[in-house]
Scaffold this motif. Structure first.
Motif, PDB file in Angstrom:
ATOM      1  N   LEU A 143       6.865   1.779   7.833  1.00  0.00           N
ATOM      2  CA  LEU A 143       6.692   2.636   6.672  1.00  0.00           C
ATOM      3  C   LEU A 143       8.016   3.271   6.284  1.00  0.00           C
ATOM      4  O   LEU A 143       8.889   3.476   7.126  1.00  0.00           O
ATOM      5  CB  LEU A 143       5.683   3.748   6.964  1.00  0.00           C
ATOM      6  N   ASP A 191       4.830   0.853   2.569  1.00  0.00           N
ATOM      7  CA  ASP A 191       5.291  -0.237   3.422  1.00  0.00           C
ATOM      8  C   ASP A 191       6.562  -0.795   2.815  1.00  0.00           C
ATOM      9  O   ASP A 191       6.899  -0.495   1.670  1.00  0.00           O
ATOM     10  CB  ASP A 191       4.208  -1.310   3.540  1.00  0.00           C
ATOM     11  N   TYR A 211       0.596  11.600   3.900  1.00  0.00           N
ATOM     12  CA  TYR A 211       0.476  12.280   5.182  1.00  0.00           C
ATOM     13  C   TYR A 211       0.680  13.778   4.967  1.00  0.00           C
ATOM     14  O   TYR A 211       1.381  14.196   4.044  1.00  0.00           O
ATOM     15  CB  TYR A 211       1.541  11.789   6.172  1.00  0.00           C
ATOM     16  N   GLN A 236       0.648   5.456   1.283  1.00  0.00           N
ATOM     17  CA  GLN A 236      -0.126   6.414   2.070  1.00  0.00           C
ATOM     18  C   GLN A 236       0.396   7.824   1.831  1.00  0.00           C
ATOM     19  O   GLN A 236       1.569   8.014   1.473  1.00  0.00           O
ATOM     20  CB  GLN A 236      -0.002   6.106   3.563  1.00  0.00           C
ATOM     21  N   ASN A 283       0.839  -1.191   0.000  1.00  0.00           N
ATOM     22  CA  ASN A 283       0.000   0.000   0.000  1.00  0.00           C
ATOM     23  C   ASN A 283       0.876   1.244   0.000  1.00  0.00           C
ATOM     24  O   ASN A 283       2.084   1.170   0.250  1.00  0.00           O
ATOM     25  CB  ASN A 283      -0.945   0.021   1.209  1.00  0.00           C
ATOM     26  N   LEU A 302      -4.969   6.236   2.310  1.00  0.00           N
ATOM     27  CA  LEU A 302      -4.200   5.030   2.002  1.00  0.00           C
ATOM     28  C   LEU A 302      -4.779   4.415   0.743  1.00  0.00           C
ATOM     29  O   LEU A 302      -6.004   4.319   0.603  1.00  0.00           O
ATOM     30  CB  LEU A 302      -4.280   4.047   3.169  1.00  0.00           C
ATOM     31  N   HIS A 318      -2.337  11.413   9.010  1.00  0.00           N
ATOM     32  CA  HIS A 318      -2.656  10.523   7.896  1.00  0.00           C
ATOM     33  C   HIS A 318      -3.787  11.112   7.063  1.00  0.00           C
ATOM     34  O   HIS A 318      -4.796  11.585   7.602  1.00  0.00           O
ATOM     35  CB  HIS A 318      -3.076   9.165   8.451  1.00  0.00           C
ATOM     36  N   PHE A 369       3.786  14.157   2.558  1.00  0.00           N
ATOM     37  CA  PHE A 369       4.719  13.040   2.444  1.00  0.00           C
ATOM     38  C   PHE A 369       3.995  11.799   1.940  1.00  0.00           C
ATOM     39  O   PHE A 369       2.889  11.502   2.381  1.00  0.00           O
ATOM     40  CB  PHE A 369       5.320  12.698   3.816  1.00  0.00           C
TER      41      PHE A 369
END
Lengths: 113, 113
Positions: free
Chosen positions: A101, A92, A35, A33, A31, A48, A45, A88
């Motif tokens: 992360l 993973d 932020y 993500q 995944n 995702l 967060h 950002f």
């Protein structure tokens, strides 16, 4: 080691315009993500997206993922001065263990009234 | 709401001092992480812990140690602070096996003189 790299490093726009930030990564992921970090604060967060998804929306945010190009983009529509922050991407580590992360260096977004 | 707190927002220490940074979370999360953030480098993982008394080195563990005696508390220790450890330190937590989303504390800006 740095996995995600954001582009551009800095972006300056006017309120109401759209902001697009890009992220590239190097290895296979489960995944990705995004932020946000307001100046001098912790990260929050935003969204995702899983490796089997191509696009995801959340309010004014739209995220795309292209696993063949190992890249993602974050679009903020109709930007506001309050969107001024650093953004950002984080991936993973592909191993599935410990939920670690790997973060990129970030894009600094400035939205001018 | 997940709450992650860090013991200090700003800290000034002298070279050679032993420095303790503490992180406390109230969500019963198994995983806790310590990052440092420097301009242009993004977040780099120092150490993480996946259970009480368990710890794993991250990407930049040199000069640091950690302690996790209770599930809710994760301490970062600078054994002998040096000027190159001047940085923003961020603590984060997440739950093993669920979403990879990490919850961050507000950060501690450490200056070593």
């Amino acid at each position: 080691s740095q996995q995600g790299e954001e582009d551009p490093q800095a972006l300056s726009i006017q309120e109401g315009e759209n902001a697009t930030m890009n992220c590239s990564y190097k290895t296979s992921i489960n995944n990705l993500q995004w932020y946000r970090q307001n100046s001098g604060r912790g990260l929050v967060h935003l969204i995702l997206i899983r490796s089997n998804e191509r696009e995801k929306h959340s309010g004014r945010l739209r995220v795309t993922l292209d696993t063949s190009k190992k890249s993602s983009s974050l679009l903020i529509t109709a930007s506001r001065a309050a969107d001024t922050a650093s953004y950002f991407c984080a991936t993973d580590d592909g191993t599935g263990g410990y939920n670690k992360l790997i973060f990129g260096a970030g894009t600094r977004l400035a939205v001018h009234p | 709401d997940v709450k992650v707190t860090q013991s200090s927002r700003y800290l000034v220490k002298r070279t050679g001092e032993k420095v303790f940074l503490e992180c406390v979370q109230d969500m019963d999360h198994e995983n806790m992480f310590w990052y440092r953030q420097d301009p242009g480098l993004g977040l780099r993982l120092i150490y993480f812990s996946y259970d009480v008394k368990m710890k794993e080195k991250g990407d930049i563990p040199e000069g640091y140690s950690v302690s996790r005696e209770k599930k809710e508390r994760f301490s970062l220790i600078l054994e002998s602070a040096s000027t190159n450890q001047t940085s923003m330190y961020l603590c984060a937590t997440n739950n093993r096996g669920s979403s990879y989303e990490q919850y961050f504390g507000p950060g501690t800006r450490l200056t070593v003189t």
